[in-house]
Scaffold this motif. Structure first.
Motif, short mmCIF file in Angstrom:
data_model
loop_
_atom_site.label_atom_id
_atom_site.label_comp_id
_atom_site.label_asym_id
_atom_site.label_seq_id
_atom_site.Cartn_x
_atom_site.Cartn_y
_atom_site.Cartn_z
N ILE A 247 -21.38 -78.88 55.72
CA ILE A 247 -22.22 -79.58 54.75
C ILE A 247 -21.76 -81.02 54.59
O ILE A 247 -22.57 -81.95 54.62
N ALA A 248 -20.45 -81.22 54.45
CA ALA A 248 -19.91 -82.58 54.28
C ALA A 248 -20.20 -83.44 55.50
O ALA A 248 -20.55 -84.62 55.37
N ASP A 249 -20.07 -82.87 56.70
CA ASP A 249 -20.37 -83.63 57.92
C ASP A 249 -21.84 -84.04 57.95
O ASP A 249 -22.17 -85.15 58.36
N GLY A 250 -22.72 -83.15 57.51
CA GLY A 250 -24.14 -83.48 57.45
C GLY A 250 -24.43 -84.61 56.47
O GLY A 250 -25.20 -85.52 56.78
N VAL A 251 -23.79 -84.55 55.31
CA VAL A 251 -23.97 -85.62 54.30
C VAL A 251 -23.43 -86.93 54.84
O VAL A 251 -24.09 -87.97 54.76
N ARG A 252 -22.23 -86.88 55.39
CA ARG A 252 -21.60 -88.10 55.92
C ARG A 252 -22.45 -88.69 57.05
O ARG A 252 -22.73 -89.89 57.05
N SER A 253 -22.90 -87.88 57.98
CA SER A 253 -23.70 -88.37 59.10
C SER A 253 -25.01 -88.98 58.62
O SER A 253 -25.40 -90.06 59.08
N ASP B 150 -32.21 -81.09 49.18
CA ASP B 150 -33.28 -80.41 49.93
C ASP B 150 -33.02 -78.91 49.99
O ASP B 150 -33.94 -78.12 50.07
N ASP B 151 -31.75 -78.54 49.99
CA ASP B 151 -31.35 -77.13 49.85
C ASP B 151 -30.24 -77.13 48.80
O ASP B 151 -29.08 -77.40 49.11
N PRO B 152 -30.58 -76.88 47.54
CA PRO B 152 -29.61 -76.97 46.44
C PRO B 152 -28.33 -76.16 46.65
O PRO B 152 -27.29 -76.48 46.08
N ARG B 153 -28.40 -75.14 47.49
CA ARG B 153 -27.18 -74.36 47.76
C ARG B 153 -26.11 -75.25 48.38
O ARG B 153 -24.92 -75.08 48.11
N ARG B 154 -26.53 -76.21 49.22
CA ARG B 154 -25.56 -77.13 49.83
C ARG B 154 -24.83 -77.92 48.76
O ARG B 154 -23.62 -78.09 48.83
N ALA B 155 -25.58 -78.42 47.79
CA ALA B 155 -24.96 -79.19 46.71
C ALA B 155 -23.96 -78.33 45.94
O ALA B 155 -22.85 -78.76 45.64
N ARG B 156 -24.36 -77.12 45.62
CA ARG B 156 -23.49 -76.24 44.83
C ARG B 156 -22.21 -75.87 45.58
O ARG B 156 -21.14 -75.82 45.00
N VAL B 157 -22.34 -75.62 46.88
CA VAL B 157 -21.17 -75.24 47.67
C VAL B 157 -20.24 -76.44 47.84
O VAL B 157 -19.04 -76.35 47.60
N LEU B 158 -20.78 -77.60 48.24
CA LEU B 158 -19.94 -78.77 48.50
C LEU B 158 -19.36 -79.36 47.23
O LEU B 158 -18.19 -79.76 47.19
N LEU B 159 -20.15 -79.42 46.18
CA LEU B 159 -19.74 -80.17 44.99
C LEU B 159 -19.08 -79.30 43.92
O LEU B 159 -18.76 -79.79 42.85
N GLY B 160 -18.89 -78.03 44.22
CA GLY B 160 -18.13 -77.20 43.29
C GLY B 160 -18.96 -76.46 42.28
O GLY B 160 -18.42 -76.02 41.26
N GLY B 161 -20.22 -76.30 42.53
CA GLY B 161 -21.08 -75.61 41.58
C GLY B 161 -21.11 -74.11 41.75
O GLY B 161 -21.94 -73.44 41.17
N VAL B 162 -20.20 -73.57 42.57
CA VAL B 162 -20.11 -72.13 42.72
C VAL B 162 -18.67 -71.70 42.49
O VAL B 162 -17.74 -72.45 42.71
N ALA B 163 -18.52 -70.46 42.03
CA ALA B 163 -17.17 -69.92 41.86
C ALA B 163 -16.55 -69.75 43.23
O ALA B 163 -17.21 -69.33 44.18
#
Length: 193
Positions: free
Chosen positions: A43-49, A80-93
């Motif tokens: 996910i981070a590589d996708g955001v960075r790219s 675009d896929d909120p799961r990506r935000a939650r996983v990368l940014l700490g929104g999941v346990a």
């Protein structure tokens, strides 16, 4: 897997959902933490790219355009896929190991912003303490805002949300650069003048 779904994940459940034998899982990953770290990295590589590519396309444009385009690319890559935000940014346990890995990844994203700041605001400003704090402040605040947006806590259209984040990036980055310039030693008068 988002929010509390992350806690209930097991290798068996993942393999069953994917229609794979557990052997295939263990050929690529040692455990769920190594899978989780790979997901965060992807996910981070996708955001960075996406962000770097967007910034490169407008590198000769005014800073306001660069900020808007860069923020838009980063935000859209996550929301675009909120799961990506939650996983990368700490929104999941998650496990302490995954949280530590995620922090390392976020530091790498901060380093990308620092490198960009050097080219925009001048390398000489990197000696000021604000150069160490401002990028982390921007990335951390952006992460929190994106999580707020995907979780429904920020009632704006995606375009308005991006515009407001870009404005905050500009205000923070330009303000920090202005303060840092003001702190730089000023050249004294020439001898004999």
């Amino acid at each position: 897997m988002t929010r509390n779904e992350w806690r209930g994940a097991t290798v068996e459940k993942l393999c069953s959902a994917a229609g794979l034998n557990k052997r295939y899982f263990y050929e690529s990953f040692t455990d769920l933490d190594s899978l989780s770290a790979a997901v965060v990295d992807d996910i981070a590589d996708g955001v960075r790219s996406a962000t770097v590519a967007a910034a490169d396309e407008v590198a000769q444009q005014p800073l306001e355009v660069q900020a808007l385009v860069s923020v838009a690319a980063a935000v859209r890559a996550l929301v675009d896929d909120p799961r990506r935000a939650r996983v990368l940014l700490g929104g999941v346990a998650a496990s302490p190991e995954l949280d530590a890995h995620r922090a390392t990844v976020m530091h790498r994203l901060t380093d990308v912003l620092i490198d960009h700041g050097r080219t925009v605001h001048g390398v000489e400003l990197e000696k000021d303490p604000l150069a160490k704090v401002a990028p982390a402040f921007i990335v951390g605040g952006t992460a929190d805002a994106i999580l707020g947006y995907v979780n429904g806590g920020i009632d704006l259209s995606i375009d308005d949300f991006i515009a407001q984040l870009a404005t905050l990036w500009l205000v923070t980055g330009n303000g920090a650069a202005q303060v840092a310039r003001g702190r730089m030693p000023q050249p004294g008068p020439l001898k004999g003048a």
